[in-house]
Every structure is written in structure tokens, then in C-alpha cells.
Design an enzyme around this catalytic site. Structure first.
Site: not given
Length: 777
Positions: A390, A466
Site C-alpha cells: 500500500e 490482503e
């Protein structure tokens, strides 16, 4: 030959003292500690500990607010000092210190002189200190400093991984200097060719390959050929031993032994992943590095316990989020059978926190990344290198060039594994062409767009890096049982497993899109276990200070979701019913009943009354949303197509709490001073049913061993982990017992006001016993 020792015994002082590194400094008043060590784990908890006033971009926050428990509410910020000593018979030898990890900004001194440093707390490093040593006593001193606002979760504090001292000959292998590579593998002929290479200071190297029994199978200097190979996989983690021998002037000067597995992995944008030429699906979880009540100090027995629990639910893959793990973490992946994504960074140049890795990136990223690849390249479990998670460069027009640079660093060392990253802002990332720089693309929380991404990146293999981030508190249920983003007054989350954050989903949603998109190679659930810090969705509400995301809670007690994933991921028959059946005051009202299963059809009975038979759903969740609560029992009955009973499971209305129960995961420990037993503490009624509303304070006495830690899995509990008592959270807690270095018997007694006490005995032996482990599922 090299002589090696683990440096376990150190002295410790919290706070800075000028001159602490000098040889004649008096540290007699310091605390004696064992390494690995986490100075902050025993608290106390406090909302001001690393309180961060910030905007979490990844969570979609629009303005800055106070985040009280973002890094666990524990006192990890500050300076810690360590000292130890070792003796040398003579000076002039090559001496190496190896640190598996120092959290963080570690500076090392030997005999008062600066030897080296490593600011990134997750990096392993070595220092050649021969020129700083002397005959007789030598002093090693380490200064550790954790800045505030440097992490998004609890990082731990101190020398939290192992330290080793090596006395080397003139000719010796360099640190992480051995490279093993399978250059050919024939699955039908069961043959393999191993290419070997070693970096050393001088001399000639010979290699040997041995099977688990110690039989020599092959030897050579650069290429070794093997026949009748057993190939490595998570289901059959077959390992060989590669022995590297360094000869100098005809004498054996150094020797290293490396476990190694032969396997063949391929990734395809249409067909997904194959392992040893068979289709393979990753049933994975993400793992932070703390061990709940034990903190960040690495514990091999604790990690074994957690990995065995993951095996029970069918997990076959783990992602080291978001940093290089302890090297023993990967050793265990190799030996127990887990695929591993080895991740380097949580950020690059653009910060997420004021003092995070972005402050180190310019000077240290090449060394940190390359050292990780060199350290971990011989592990068969490692299937991908992740260069980031991220990262904010997804939003930056120059982000692709940074990703390209990092990927090139990886490929310069290891071309045999693909480069990946976990991406969460796909539109900006795709516009800036960052995913195109990866070999394999991981998506965080975007299952509804898998098909779109496949069309936009048709040549890229893809997976869920994720997934889910469903939130729940073990044993807590809210009515009505509704899916969505919730905010409860008591800052807990429902174990109906329907609640999630604004950016995440339920397991059912991820399951649906995984099934619809066969090119997606699998998922990595966020997370396998609750961890300290990141208490979403209650980031702003003290005393929430640990996550709600785990399949297991902070103490490794299973939440209901453990049975849901077991039903999805295993071939073992699973039947689990929820919620508890103590709803005093709600008689005559609706209390939905859910069953997690992989049986074909289930009948629900409430006090003998049938609520009908329902077929298995694709999500492995069967729901009766019209059940009227009345005290008694609920029973889920699995039946075959002919209506025959296959299995049943029930929940009963528990009576008043009556007694304590102690149940250990194992009855025999090893007398090494490190082995652990995990003792589940339950409060039961007179018939043995868990009393789900019990919050009794349980007091413990332990003899013959050590009370290592305890906890109850409540994300809002600020009871410290080093106490001798703990309150129950929905009738349960966890007691962790550590063995001593002598054989004997450990005796545990638990008592509480108004309850019958419980006692437990554990044997401690010189031999390791792993086959006695019991599981909650």
C-alpha cells in the site's frame, strides 16, 4: 573451524546514559535480561504512549484525528541500552557478530568503539569486529532508539531477535554468502540439478547433499545432480541438507549446513499457479510479527504453536506483513510447509508516519532490500519477493520508476522468483503504470474488481494480497445480525462475522469473487491473528489498542471465523454453530443462528423443534434468521442425502458459573528454558458448559516453571500481560507457561472468588515432544 555461540545474557537500562559503551562502565545495577527481549510489552498501557494525531490515508480518513492505540498503547518509544561480554583466548582472530533484528536504530559498540549500526528494525545484519577485540574480556554495548510516530502497528522495542557470536578462521564463509539454486528439475524422472555458489575470504569450497537420515546423495564444487528426489510442497515439506565445506591449505576451515527443498513453481495470468506441475491455490493469511501477550521478542515455540493452529484451518501460505521476518520464521515455513511471501517495506520515499521508513529510504533501501534477498534466497518456502505494501507512490507519477528500481535490485540477486507488491489504490496505480513494473500483482480489498483488473492487465498473474479484514471480538454478538460497517457503544465487533471496515469485506464476499475468477491465485486474509495496534474500526476510542481482524484472537484463541475458514480450506469435515445461547431478557425475540460447515445439508433444532433443513451455501455459512430465542439448546445436525445423521454439534444455555477448567495444548515440555505451553482457561457451569458472560478475575500460581504471559483476547483490556491474574473475556483467557532448564513437573493452580479451583500438571523432559499437541478445532 568456526566456533559459534548465541549471546543470550545481557544487562539492560531504559533511558540514555553517556559513556554506557565504555569497557569500565558499571552496569551492576542494570536489569538482567534474556535476548530476545522486548522492553515495552509489559506496559503499562497508556493512551499517551505514541498517540498519533494523523490522517490515515489507507483507511479513507479525510482529516487528522487522535489515534490512541495505533501502536498498541505500550511504551515502546524511547532509548534502551544493552551490554554483554565474551572472552577470547587471543586477539587477531576474525570475529563476527550477527543480529537477526534490533528495533530500532541500533548502534553497536565493542570495547567502547563504534562497530556499526542498522536503523531499520526488521533487517538482519552482521558486523566484523575482529579489529576491535582483545585477548580476555570483551564488552559489547548496543544503543536502541525508537522514535515516536514511526510505525502503524506495535513494533516492539529492543534486541528482539537472536544475537550470535562467531569466532572464525582466516578462511571463512561470508555472511549470507552461500547461494543454492535449482537449475533443472524433472518431475517424472524425480531428478534435480542444484547449482551452488559460495562467497568466502579464501580457500576451496566443496558441497554435499544429504537426505534426512544423513546419507550422502551427491557432492561437488558447483553443480550437484540428484535422483529419486522427493519434492517440497506445503503438504509434503521434504527437505535435504546441503553442507558447504571450506578448505584452506588442505584443512577444513569452515562449514555451514543449510536445509533445502526442491520444488517447481509457475505462475500464469490465465491458469493461475502450479506447484510441481499441479494447479495450486494459496489459502493464506497475513501475519504481523508480535506474538500477542509475549510481544515482539521472537519465540520459536510460540510461532510453532501459531503455525500449527493455521495448519488446522487449512492455511498453506503466509505473508510477512509488512517487513522481513525473523529468519527462523522462514525456517519454520520450510519445515512445516507454508508458502511464503517475503515482504521488504511498508513505505518507500513518501511517508505514512512522520518518522517511518521514508526517513531511511534514501540511504538504506538498497542495502536493506538486497540483504533480505541474500538472507532468504535459499528457502524453498519463499515464492515471491514483495517490495512494498500500500505504498503511497501508487498515487505519484514517478512511482513506477521507484518500483522499477526496486524490482531491478531484486532481480540482480535472484531471477528465480517473481516480484510483487500489495496495491490498494488501483485507479491511480494503473494510471501511473506502477503495476506494470511488477511480475505478479497483489490487490488489497478489491475482489469486486478482479475481472476488470484481469482485462486491464491480461499478462499479469494476480492474487488477493490482503482480503476480508472482517472485524470481530471473540464471543461478542450484536443483534440484529447485519452485514456492514458498524459502530457499537462498547467498541467491540460482532462474532457473527458480518462486520467490516469501510474499505473491506466479509469472508463471504471474497469467497464469491475468488470462485468467479479462477485466474486469481488465492488470498491472504487480513489477518491470521489479532495483533497489537491498529484497532480499526475504533482507532479513536481508547482503550481499544489491538486489532479486531484476526481469525484467532490476540492470545491465539479461535474466533468463530476459524471454523468458517476451516470449512472452506480443509477436506476435514467441519460443523460449528453460533452464537452462544445465553440471551437473558430476549426470550421470545429473534436470535439468528449461523452454522459454518462443509457438510452438504444441515438441520437446525431448537429445544427439539426443527427449523428445517438447509443446503450448503458457496460461502460455507448457513443462516437461520428466524429463530426465536428460548433457553435450552440449539443443535446443528449434518445429514446425508438419505437423511441419515452424520454429525451433530450443540450450544446450550449455560447456568451460573461454577468452576474453572484448565486445558493445555501439550502436556510435555522440553527443559530448555524456552519451551511453552498454552493453557486455555475457561469458566464453566456445573455441567461443563462455558459461561459466555463470565468476566471473573482468575488468579494463578505456578511452580516448577515460569508464568511467561497471560491475556484474554479483549482488544480493550489494559490488564498487563505480566500479572498473576486476568479477567475472563466471555468466559475464557490464555495462560502461557515457560519451562525451566531442568526436568521435572510444572504445577498450575487457578482460583477465583465463588468458583471451584482447577489444577494442572505438565511434565518437563530433556527430550522434545511435539506429538502431544492438542488443538481447539
Amino acid at each position: 573451524m568456526r566456533q559459534s555461540a548465541v549471546l543470550k545474557e545481557w544487562t539492560f537500562h531504559l533511558g540514555n546514559i553517556d559513556g554506557f559503551e565504555l569497557p569500565d562502565f558499571n552496569d551492576s545495577a542494570w536489569t538482567q535480561v534474556q535476548i530476545p527481549h522486548d522492553w515495552a510489552i509489559n506496559g503499562p498501557f497508556d493512551p499517551e504512549n505514541d498517540k498519533q494525531v494523523t490522517r490515515i490515508l489507507q483507511d479513507g480518513e479525510t482529516h487528522e484525528t487522535a489515534h490512541y492505540g495505533r501502536t498498541g498503547g505500550l511504551p515502546h518509544v524511547g532509548i534502551g541500552l544493552y551490554r554483554t561480554s565474551f572472552d577470547l583466548a587471543e586477539s587477531g582472530r576474525s570475529i563476527r557478530l550477527e543480529f537477526d533484528g534490533v528495533m530500532s536504530h541500533g548502534k553497536v559498540y565493542v570495547n567502547g568503539k563504534f562497530a556499526g549500526e542498522r536503523p531499520y528494525g526488521y533487517s538482519s545484519f552482521a558486523l566484523d569486529i575482529g579489529d576491535l577485540t582483545q585477548a580476555g574480556k570483551n564488552i559489547v554495548a548496543v544503543r536502541v532508539e525508537n522514535p515516536p510516530t514511526s510505525s502503524r502497528w506495535y513494533p516492539g522495542a529492543g534486541i528482539y531477535r537472536e544475537v550470535r557470536l562467531h569466532k572464525l578462521e582466516e578462511a571463512h564463509f561470508k555472511y549470507n554468502g552461500i547461494e543454492l539454486k535449482t537449475v533443472s528439475l524433472d518431475l517424472e524422472q524425480r531428478s534435480a540439478t542444484l547449482q551452488v555458489n559460495a562467497e568466502c575470504s579464501a580457500g576451496d569450497v566443496e558441497f554435499e547433499v544429504l537426505d534426512p537420515s544423513g546419507t550422502l546423495l551427491a557432492s561437488g564444487k558447483d553443480t550437484l545432480k540428484l535422483t529419486q528426489c522427493r519434492f517440497w510442497s506445503p503438504e509434503e515439506p521434504s527437505l535435504y541438507l546441503v553442507r558447504a565445506k571450506l578448505f584452506h591449505r588442505g584443512i577444513l576451515a569452515d562449514q555451514l549446513e543449510i536445509p533445502y527443498g526442491f520444488r517447481q513453481i509457475a505462475f500464469d495470468s490465465e491458469r493461475g499457479m502450479t506447484l510441481n506441475s499441479k494447479p495450486y491455490y494459496m489459502k493464506g493469511v497475513c501475519l504481523h510479527h508480535d506474538a500477542g501477550p509475549l510481544g515482539a521478542a521472537f519465540s520459536l515455540p510460540s510461532l510453532k504453536h501459531r503455525f500449527l493452529l493455521l495448519k488446522q484451518i487449512g492455511c498453506n501460505a503466509v505473508r510477512s506483513t509488512h517487513n522481513p521476518p525473523d529468519p527462523k520464521w522462514l525456517d519454520l515455513c520450510d519445515s512445516m510447509g507454508f508458502l511464503a511471501i517475503d515482504e521488504a517495506f511498508d513505505c518507500w520515499q513518501i511517508a505514512k508516519c512522520a518518522n517511518d521508513y521514508s526517513t531511511l529510504y534514501a540511504e538504506w533501501h538498497e542495502r536493506d532490500l538486497c540483504d533480505m534477498i541474500r538472507r532468504d534466497r535459499n528457502h524453498p518456502s519463499v515464492i515471491m519477493w514483495s517490495i512494498g505494501n500500500e505504498i503511497n507512490e501508487q498515487r505519484d507519477k514517478d512511482g513506477a520508476s521507484v518500483a522499477r528500481h526496486l524490482a531491478e535490485l531484486v532481480r540482480n540477486i535472484d531471477k528465480s522468483r517473481p516480484v510483487t507488491a500489495g496495491l490498494d489504490v488501483p485507479d491511480m496505480a494503473l494510471e501511473n503504470r506502477l503495476p506494470q513494473e511488477l511480475d505478479i500483482v497483489g490487490w488489497n480489498y478489491k475482489p469486486h474488481r478482479y475481472e476488470e483488473f484481469h482485462k486491464r492487465l491480461p499478462d499479469k498473474p494476480q492474487y488477493g494480497s490482503e482480503t476480508a479484514s472482517t472485524v470481530s471480538s471473540r464471543g461478542e454478538y450484536f443483534l440484529p445480525a447485519e452485514s456492514g460497517v458498524k459502530d457499537h457503544e462498547n467498541c467491540q465487533c460482532s462474532s457473527y462475522d458480518l462486520e467490516h471496515c469501510p474499505w473491506s469485506q466479509t469472508p463471504d464476499t471474497e469467497f464469491h469473487y475468488q470462485d468467479q475468477c479462477p485466474w486469481i491465485m488465492g488470498e491472504f486474509v487480513w489477518t491470521g491473528f489479532d495483533y497489537l495496534g491498529e484497532p480499526s474500526p475504533y482507532n479513536h476510542h481508547w482503550p481499544s489498542h489491538s486489532s479486531y481482524f484476526g481469525i484467532f484472537d490476540l492470545c491465539a484463541l479461535p474466533k468463530d471465523r476459524a471454523w468458517l475458514y476451516a470449512a472452506r480450506w480443509t477436506s476435514r469435515k467441519i460443523l460449528h454453530i453460533l452464537p452462544h445461547w445465553n440471551w437473558e431478557g430476549r426470550e421470545g425475540t429473534v436470535v439468528p443462528v449461523h452454522v459454518y460447515t462443509n457438510y452438504g445439508q444441515i438441520e437446525l433444532l431448537v429445544n427439539g423443534k426443527s427449523y428445517g433443513v438447509k443446503k450448503l451455501s458457496p460461502s460455507n455459512r448457513i443462516v437461520w434468521d428466524n429463530v426465536i430465542y428460548e433457553p435450552g439448546s440449539i443443535v446443528a445436525v449434518a445429514k446425508d442425502d438419505a437423511g441419515n445423521l452424520l454429525e451433530s454439534v450443540s450450544r446450550k444455555t449455560a447456568a451460573q458459573a461454577s468452576k474453572i477448567s484448565l486445558s493445555a495444548d501439550r502436556n510435555i515440555l522440553t527443559a530448555d528454558g524456552e519451551d511453552l505451553a498454552f493453557v486455555t482457561v475457561s469458566v464453566l457451569d456445573v455441567s461443563g458448559e462455558i459461561q459466555p458472560h463470565s468476566s471473573h478475575d482468575i488468579r494463578f500460581t505456578v511452580s516448577g516453571g515460569t508464568l511467561a504471559a497471560l491475556g484474554n483476547g479483549d482488544p480493550r483490556s489494559i490488564e498487563t500481560f505480566d500479572q498473576k491474574h486476568i479477567s475472563q473475556f466471555h468466559g475464557q483467557s490464555m495462560l502461557i507457561i515457560r519451562s525451566r532448564r531442568t526436568a521435572g513437573t510444572i504445577k498450575v493452580r487457578a482460583e477465583a472468588d465463588g468458583l471451584s479451583p482447577a489444577e494442572l500438571e505438565l511434565s518437563v523432559t530433556e527430550r522434545p515432544y511435539l506429538d502431544s499437541i492438542k488443538f481447539p478445532l
